[in-house]
Design an enzyme around this catalytic site. Structure first.
Site, PDB file in Angstrom:
ATOM      1  N   SER A 192      -1.151   6.991   5.664  1.00  0.00           N
ATOM      2  CA  SER A 192      -0.918   6.928   7.112  1.00  0.00           C
ATOM      3  C   SER A 192       0.315   7.741   7.503  1.00  0.00           C
ATOM      4  CB  SER A 192      -0.678   5.486   7.549  1.00  0.00           C
ATOM      5  OG  SER A 192      -1.761   4.681   7.167  1.00  0.00           O
TER       6      SER A 192
HETATM    7  N1  SAH Z   1      -1.358   2.083   2.971  1.00  0.00           N
HETATM    8  C1  SAH Z   1      -1.967   3.204   2.323  1.00  0.00           C
HETATM    9  C2  SAH Z   1      -3.056   3.783   3.183  1.00  0.00           C
HETATM   10  C3  SAH Z   1      -4.260   4.041   2.376  1.00  0.00           C
HETATM   11  S1  SAH Z   1      -5.731   4.416   3.282  1.00  0.00           S
HETATM   12  C4  SAH Z   1      -0.923   4.219   1.931  1.00  0.00           C
HETATM   13  O1  SAH Z   1       0.250   4.058   2.314  1.00  0.00           O
HETATM   14  O2  SAH Z   1      -1.251   5.150   1.185  1.00  0.00           O
HETATM   15  C5  SAH Z   1      -6.620   2.888   3.186  1.00  0.00           C
HETATM   16  C6  SAH Z   1      -6.935   2.375   1.816  1.00  0.00           C
HETATM   17  O3  SAH Z   1      -7.719   1.200   1.974  1.00  0.00           O
HETATM   18  C7  SAH Z   1      -7.756   3.322   0.955  1.00  0.00           C
HETATM   19  O4  SAH Z   1      -7.085   3.567  -0.239  1.00  0.00           O
HETATM   20  C8  SAH Z   1      -9.065   2.569   0.716  1.00  0.00           C
HETATM   21  O5  SAH Z   1      -9.638   2.779  -0.550  1.00  0.00           O
HETATM   22  C9  SAH Z   1      -8.602   1.129   0.880  1.00  0.00           C
HETATM   23  N2  SAH Z   1      -9.678   0.167   1.189  1.00  0.00           N
HETATM   24  C10 SAH Z   1     -10.752   0.319   2.026  1.00  0.00           C
HETATM   25  N3  SAH Z   1     -11.524  -0.807   2.012  1.00  0.00           N
HETATM   26  C11 SAH Z   1     -10.924  -1.677   1.155  1.00  0.00           C
HETATM   27  C12 SAH Z   1     -11.228  -3.001   0.700  1.00  0.00           C
HETATM   28  N4  SAH Z   1     -12.325  -3.650   1.109  1.00  0.00           N
HETATM   29  N5  SAH Z   1     -10.391  -3.586  -0.180  1.00  0.00           N
HETATM   30  C13 SAH Z   1      -9.283  -2.947  -0.639  1.00  0.00           C
HETATM   31  N6  SAH Z   1      -8.935  -1.698  -0.259  1.00  0.00           N
HETATM   32  C14 SAH Z   1      -9.738  -1.061   0.632  1.00  0.00           C
END
Ligand code: SAH
Length: 223
Positions: A63
């Site tokens: 993000s």
């Molecule tokens: N906070 C993260 C943002 C990552 S983007 C950062 O600072 O890098 C969102 C993430 O959510 C992705 O890695 C994706 O794989 C994860 N995600 C999506 N659905 C999910 C679920 N059901 N359980 C766990 N993670 C999930």
């Protein structure tokens, strides 16, 4: 690029966050400490401190700094006290997790459904000296019943509706920050659990990757 250049860029980023309305000093201090350039792929390093979301492996994104600061600020309201035990869904590269650690939250649990990202996050966090968060490879839709209730929850992928297990695992007096919606339209929400029930506040428009069902079984860069 040398360390001083990163420090200068990071302090400019924090100045921009202040101009954009982030006021919480603890959050701003955390953002000024966490080396975002060590959480992203080398080819994007030059943009590490721009207010941009950037690509991660497996078509996910880290993000933009403003959103990380905004969600952290909503989670950690000085008026009601900071949460002690937080569940994060969507570890990604671990940057938001590092910010939570740097804010000083005592207990952090973070779930990621893609094994490759779960492993990358662990490496990034340890590389930067963050060891406190417990990283879990699993499906965030189920929450983490063993360690519930949580007085804070932060979800960094967008579900279409608030997952019921997460509502159930939120402590009374606790707060959840999450994007809600589909790929066309999403809004950031703050959900507070009170003695009387849930209070929902719809905030600004946002743009997150979708929250997907189940643990990913694929472990490739191009899933
Ligand atoms: N906070 C993260 C943002 C990552 S983007 C950062 O600072 O890098 C969102 C993430 O959510 C992705 O890695 C994706 O794989 C994860 N995600 C999506 N659905 C999910 C679920 N059901 N359980 C766990 N993670 C999930």
């Amino acid at each position: 690029m040398n360390t001083d250049t990163y420090l200068i860029r990071r302090s400019r980023m924090v100045e921009r966050l202040k101009s954009a309305g982030i006021r919480n000093e603890t959050v701003l201090r955390a953002m000024s400490r966490v080396p975002r350039h060590l959480f992203i792929e080398d080819i994007f390093e030059n943009h590490a401190y721009d207010d941009l979301s950037l690509p991660l492996p497996n078509r996910q994104t880290i993000s933009q700094p403003y959103i990380v600061a905004r969600m952290s600020e909503l989670l950690c309201s000085p008026a009601i006290g900071f949460p002690q035990k937080v569940l994060e869904i969507g570890t990604g590269c671990g940057y938001q997790t590092a910010v939570l650690e740097s804010i000083g939250i005592g207990e952090i649990y973070s779930i990621e459904r893609i094994k490759q990202l779960h492993d990358i996050a662990r490496e990034n966090l340890h590389n930067c000296g963050f060891y406190r968060a417990r990283l879990i490879y699993g499906d965030g839709y189920a929450g983490l019943i063993t360690f519930a209730p949580f007085d804070g929850m932060i979800i960094t992928a967008a579900p279409p509706q608030v997952p019921v297990p997460l509502l159930q695992q939120l402590a009374t007096g606790g707060r959840m920050v999450l994007p809600l919606g589909d790929e066309r339209q999403q809004f950031l929400y703050l959900i507070e659990k009170t003695e009387q029930g849930y209070r929902e506040t719809c905030l600004e428009r946002v743009n997150f990757v979708p929250m997907l069902d189940g643990k990913s079984q694929v472990n490739s860069r191009n899933q």
